[in-house]
Each structure stands twice: as structure tokens, then as C-alpha cells.
Design an enzyme around this catalytic site. Structure first.
Site, PDB file in Angstrom:
ATOM      1  N   SER A  61      51.830 119.874  78.942  1.00 33.13           N
ATOM      2  CA  SER A  61      51.744 120.952  79.910  1.00 33.13           C
ATOM      3  C   SER A  61      52.775 122.035  79.593  1.00 33.13           C
ATOM      4  O   SER A  61      52.829 122.539  78.480  1.00 33.13           O
ATOM      5  CB  SER A  61      51.905 120.382  81.317  1.00 33.13           C
ATOM      6  OG  SER A  61      51.458 121.282  82.299  1.00 33.13           O
ATOM      7  N   ASP A  73      45.201 118.504  81.547  1.00 30.15           N
ATOM      8  CA  ASP A  73      46.656 118.399  81.489  1.00 30.15           C
ATOM      9  C   ASP A  73      47.122 117.049  80.930  1.00 30.15           C
ATOM     10  O   ASP A  73      46.721 115.991  81.404  1.00 30.15           O
ATOM     11  CB  ASP A  73      47.196 118.584  82.910  1.00 30.15           C
ATOM     12  CG  ASP A  73      48.680 118.887  82.945  1.00 30.15           C
ATOM     13  OD1 ASP A  73      49.438 118.239  82.209  1.00 30.15           O
ATOM     14  OD2 ASP A  73      49.072 119.762  83.734  1.00 30.15           O
TER      15      ASP A  73
END
Length: 281
Positions: A58, A171
Site C-alpha cells: 500500500s 491492497d
């Protein structure tokens, strides 16, 4: 400083002398709060701590990739100070997410110095999550780096998944919050993991995305044993009270990272057989 850092990066790419510890960095997510990673990197760079490999998920994937590409900490910080949500997302109508991440590719092209894993000055890994299997999707060694970063940042519900070779990727923090086990696989003997802690018990979400973010934080806290076990040292900047979209608090976030890294510095220096005093710099 730039010449010294470039030398360290070339040395890391060529191969670390096994008589010395191979220090790897694992950077977790946190969206805007990931700016705190820069404070950690600044302290390590100022004290000439050799980083042999780096991985991120991320927001940590953005910082790790930029740094590995040769972008200076000050350049990354300058981009962070002016960054807006519209730089990395475009609101859209879709059943799979509220925003597309195509704009992020342009932002990354301006931020990174090189765009493939082979060109990186420090060995780099980026982690996304495969929605079909629920397992980490690891990118390293070769190929384009921009799509993996976009995928690693595709927070469920906010961003649409990124499609790649039949996979729907989201993610990386959904499968592992901090990629320390991967850094171990890359050859690190000593792993510094940087985790951005969940908001404290008094945190009161004020919108839908903060509610979703808080739920994922709670979930990740219950599954953190694996990455902590793979870490030799965990640095946790105190970012309590700073929300996922606190881009306007960049300076404060960097300071949080610096303070946490300074507290951890004696332990890292001990790995290298160096004293903790300023005179060792």
C-alpha cells in the site's frame, strides 16, 4: 550525501558481504499516514545504515519503490506535502469501487526515477492481494513496477481492483499488513518493520471510509503475529489521531517517523557494532 547513498545502493544491488548483517526494510500501509515512513528513512540514511533490500504494501509500496528507484527522501517528501487525493484517484461509477487508480500511474511516473524492478538501485518487492485466492501477490526481480504499486494501493471499497493476468488485485495489506516474511525471503538477516498503529480506543469515525478503514485495522491487528515473528525490530510511529487522508499533516507525520526511528536506532547500530552516540555518524 547523494553520492554516499548511491554507493550504498549499488553495493546492495551487487550483493551484500555476508560478514555484515543484511538489513532489510518492510514498510506497511496507512494511506496518507504512510508519509511517516519518510521520517524513518531519513534517520537511517543520516546515520548511514545500509539497506540491503526493501518491500512495501500500500502506501509503503509507494515509499519503498520511490526510494529504491533513486528518488531522494526530500523529493519524496516534497511530493507528499503537495499530494492530493485527485492525484492518485478519479471518482467513478462502478460496482467494484468508488474510484479508479489510473491517475496514480502518472503520479508514480513523476515520482520514481526508473519504472522496472530490474533498474532499482535497491532490491525491491511490492505486495498486493489476489482476491481469488486471498493470498499475497508478490512482485519483484523483473517487470513493470507501476501496476504492482497501483494494485498494492487498491484499498477495497475505495479503489476498483486492478486486473492483471486474470487476477483481481487489491491492497497488499489485506493479506499481510507488513511484508517482513518476504524481506526474509529476499535474504535479509535483520529486518526492520515499520508499522503504522491503529487509532486508539477513543477514535471516532466521521465518514464511511473511516468506518471501513477502522474495521480493517481491527481485523489486521488480530492477524499480526506472522509478520511480527519475522521481524527483528518493529518501529511504530505514533500517528494516533491522524486519519487516512491527512495529507496536510505531512510534516507532522515525517516527524513522527523520525522520533520513532531515533528511539530504535541504538538497536540497529548494535547490529553493525557501532556506538549509539552522535559521534558514530
Amino acid at each position: 550525501m547523494a553520492t554516499f547513498v548511491d554507493g550504498i545502493r549499488r553495493w546492495a544491488r551487487a550483493g551484500i558481504r555476508r560478514s555484515e548483517p543484511a538489513i532489510g526494510l518492510a514498510l506497511g500501509g496507512g494511506f496518507a499516514r504512510g508519509i511517516a515512513h519518510l521520517g524513518v528513512l531519513r534517520v537511517l540514511e543520516e546515520r548511514r545504515i545500509p539497506i540491503g533490500m526493501i518491500a512495501g504494501v500500500s502506501a509503503g509500496a509507494i515509499v519503498a519503490s520511490a526510494y529504491a528507484s533513486g528518488t531522494s527522501i526530500e523529493e519524496i517528501a516534497a511530493a507528499a506535502r503537495t499530494m492530493k487525493f485527485k492525484d492518485v484517484a478519479r471518482w467513478t461509477v462502478s460496482l467494484l469501487g468508488l474510484a479508479g487508480s489510473e491517475r496514480m500511474a502518472g503520479f508514480l511516473k513523476r515520482l520514481l526515477k526508473v519504472y522496472t524492478f530490474e533498474q532499482m538501485r535497491i532490491p525491491l518487492a511490492v505486495v498486493a492481494t489476489d482476491l481469488k485466492t486471498g493470498l499475497p501477490a508478490v512482485f519483484r526481480d523483473r517487470g513493470d513496477v507501476l501496476l504492482p504499486i497501483r494494485a498494492s494501493c487498491s484499498y477495497p471499497g475505495l479503489y476498483q481492483p486492478v486486473r492483471y493476468q486474470g487476477q483481481n488485485l487489491v491492497d497488499g495489506a489485506m493479506s499481510i499488513e507488513v511484508p517482513s516474511p518476504l524481506v526474509r525471503q529476499m535474504g535479509a538477516t535483520h529486518i526492520v518493520s515499520v508499522c503504522l498503529p491503529v487509532n486508539g480506543a477513543g477514535f471516532d469515525p466521521r465518514n464511511l471510509l473511516q468506518v471501513v478503514n477502522r474495521c480493517f485495522q481491527i481485523m489486521q491487528r488480530r492477524s499480526e503475529r506472522e509478520w511480527r515473528r519475522a521481524s527483528n525490530l518493529v518501529i511504530e510511529p505514533n500517528v494516533d489521531g491522524l486519519t487516512w487522508d491527512s495529507f496536510d499533516s505531512a510534516e507532522r507525520l515525517i516527524e513522527c517517523g523520525e522520533k520513532a526511528a531515533l528511539a530504535a536506532l541504538p538497536r540497529i547500530l548494535s547490529w553493525l557494532g557501532q556506538p549509539a552516540g552522535r559521534e558514530a555518524a
